[in-house]
Design an enzyme around this catalytic site. Structure first.
Site, PDB file in Angstrom:
ATOM      1  CG  ASP A 211       5.556  48.362 -17.411  1.00  8.64           C
ATOM      2  OD1 ASP A 211       6.402  49.234 -17.696  1.00  8.64           O
ATOM      3  OD2 ASP A 211       5.067  47.609 -18.274  1.00  8.64           O
TER       4      ASP A 211
ATOM      5  CD  GLU B 255       9.042  48.765 -22.561  1.00  6.70           C
ATOM      6  OE1 GLU B 255       9.646  48.616 -23.637  1.00  6.70           O
ATOM      7  OE2 GLU B 255       9.002  47.855 -21.695  1.00  6.70           O
TER       8      GLU B 255
HETATM    9 ZN   LIG Z   1      12.320  47.852 -20.418  1.00 10.13          ZN
END
Ligand SMILES: [Zn+2]
Length: 489
Positions: free
Chosen positions: A122, A189
């Protein structure tokens, strides 16, 4: 002054000066010679093309799941399947929480501890208001002027693609690892990793998997980033700071401003924040001292003398670091008052005031200790203190006296093509998915194998994120060699 006293003083000074000079002379570079590895064939233009394609998938995560374009995440995985057919044929892929990927590359010896390579897929958004500042658009994956441009070029698709290129190449060479290799790629994340990395760790834990080491983002080879240091420094994160946000609240009577109390809610809260700013957390030089043990010998004489003699110059170094926000952040839990809300009308006493203060917690400190210290520094029963959102403890410190660290360090030096490069352990300031692995593995390291000057690092979460095609080819070589080196672990 008596002659005797003067003599003693002179002797004392001479002694200290000699110790300082001897220690400076002994403060030598720790660089061990490593034979560079050449001949890892990487088709620079082709792999750059793959990275550029990866950037075109706008895999932007968002705390509000309804705002996420999940089809793009699915399409990105289909692109990986098409681009790395050998990898997808030989490794087993599991999807965790629908979008995070866990690949298992079974080793020949199941009794050996596996290794884990991580890279989230992401990315953070590129706000439209910054469009005009980008030399190339953020999501078009343009290759120009020797760079692959766009969101994710540094953080962190280059790492994911680098790992995949390396595995694909190893499979083409007929390689099969001795120990099992896990590839972990989270889909969230940038918003904490709670559905991705956290769930993957739970899954691995339930299978009693105890990795030998974990390698994720959180360090890089930096050039011209440390005053006086001319050699490139490969900073490997051995821990990362914790995180907690506190909300401070004050409630008061309200009423007309013509007859105010001595202090309104604004005043009470303002004083509380002023106290917090005036009383920074105590400093802890452990990590900086470890970092300078490796970087210090590369400095010019005066600085080298200081870092060789921290027993004497520590207060001076601390004072210098205090004056520089990014250095200061590496030696203490930081306090940042970020939001303040109060008042409804200029002639009405505020019935309440709230403020938000964000803390990045030094290893050794804890969320509870921060809350407790904040309460005692404010020392005012009218200010209510509570935790806002999710907090994170700082990560435990991974040892540098392990075979895994030695292996990573050796691989960096083998593939860096610069024998002056220094590898140094450091404390990562930003959070990464790596922290979630501390519960199943003591050896968690954070490093991305690209060599970048500070102005390019600004692209991370900023504008003009880009990676040179040369750097990307180097990343592929690093991961290729790392996996080969794991054979000797
Ligand atoms: Zn990162």
């Amino acid at each position: 002054m008596k002659k005797k006293t003067l003599l003693a003083l002179l002797l004392g000074v001479t002694f200290v000066v000699s110790v300082v000079l001897v220690r400076t002379a002994l403060f030598r570079s720790t660089r061990a010679r490593v034979e560079p590895v050449r001949g890892i064939a990487v088709h620079e233009a082709r792999v750059a093309q793959h990275l550029a394609e990866a950037i075109r998938f706008k895999t932007v995560s968002n705390r509000d799941a309804s705002q996420v374009d999940w089809d793009t995440f699915t399409a990105f995985r289909a692109f990986l399947e098409k681009t790395y057919p050998r990898l997808h044929a030989s490794l087993e892929r599991e999807l965790v929480h629908d979008h995070s990927m866990l690949f298992t590359w079974r080793g020949r010896d199941p009794t050996l501890k596996p290794v884990v390579l991580m890279a989230h897929y992401d990315v953070v958004p590129a706000p439209e208001s910054t469009n005009a500042d980008w030399v190339q658009p953020a999501f078009e994956g343009v290759i120009a002027d020797g760079y692959v441009w766009g969101r994710g070029a540094l953080d962190n698709k280059s790492s994911l693609m680098g790992i995949f290129e390396a595995v694909e190449a190893l499979l083409a060479d007929g390689f099969r690892p001795t120990r099992t290799v896990y590839l972990v790629s989270g889909h969230d994340e940038e918003i904490g990793g709670w559905d991705g990395a956290v769930k993957i760790v739970e899954l691995l834990g339930s299978r009693k998997v105890e990795p030998e080491f974990v390698l994720d983002e959180g360090g890089a080879i930096v050039v011209n980033a440390i005053p006086g240091v001319r050699v490139p420094v490969a900073a490997v994160g051995v821990s990362e700071k914790g995180y907690v946000t506190l909300e401070l609240r004050v409630a008061s009577e309200g009423g007309h401003s013509s007859t105010p109390p001595h202090q309104t809610a604004v005043g009470v809260l303002g004083k509380a924040i002023a106290e917090l700013e005036a009383n920074p957390f105590p400093s802890d030089m452990t990590y900086s001292a470890q970092f300078f043990e490796y970087v210090g010998p590369e400095m010019p004489f005066a600085q080298r003398m200081i870092f060789a003699n921290l027993w004497l110059f520590r207060p001076l170094v601390e004072r210098i670091m205090r004056g520089n926000p990014s250095m200061d952040a590496s030696i203490r839990t930081t306090t940042a008052a970020t939001m303040f809300d109060s008042g409804i009308k200029e002639n009405v006493l505020p019935p309440r005031a709230t403020a938000v203060v964000n803390f990045r917690i030094m290893p050794g400190d804890s969320v509870d200790a921060v809350v407790e210290r904040v309460r005692s520094v404010i020392n005012d029963g009218r200010v209510e203190v509570r935790i806002r959102g999710k907090a994170n403890e700082p990560s435990p410190m991974s040892s540098i006296d392990t075979r895994s660290y030695a292996l990573i360090s050796k691989t960096i030096r083998q593939t860096a093509r610069d024998e002056n490069l220094v590898v140094a352990p450091y404390l990562a300031m930003a959070a990464s998915d790596a922290r979630h692995f501390s519960s199943i593995c003591p050896n968690v390291y954070r490093f991305l194998p690209f060599k970048v000057p500070p102005e390019e690092l600004k692209g991370i979460h900023g504008t003009n994120e880009r990676l040179s095609t040369k750097n990307f080819a180097q990343m592929v070589r690093f991961y290729y060699q790392l996996l080969r080196n794991c054979e000797g672990l």
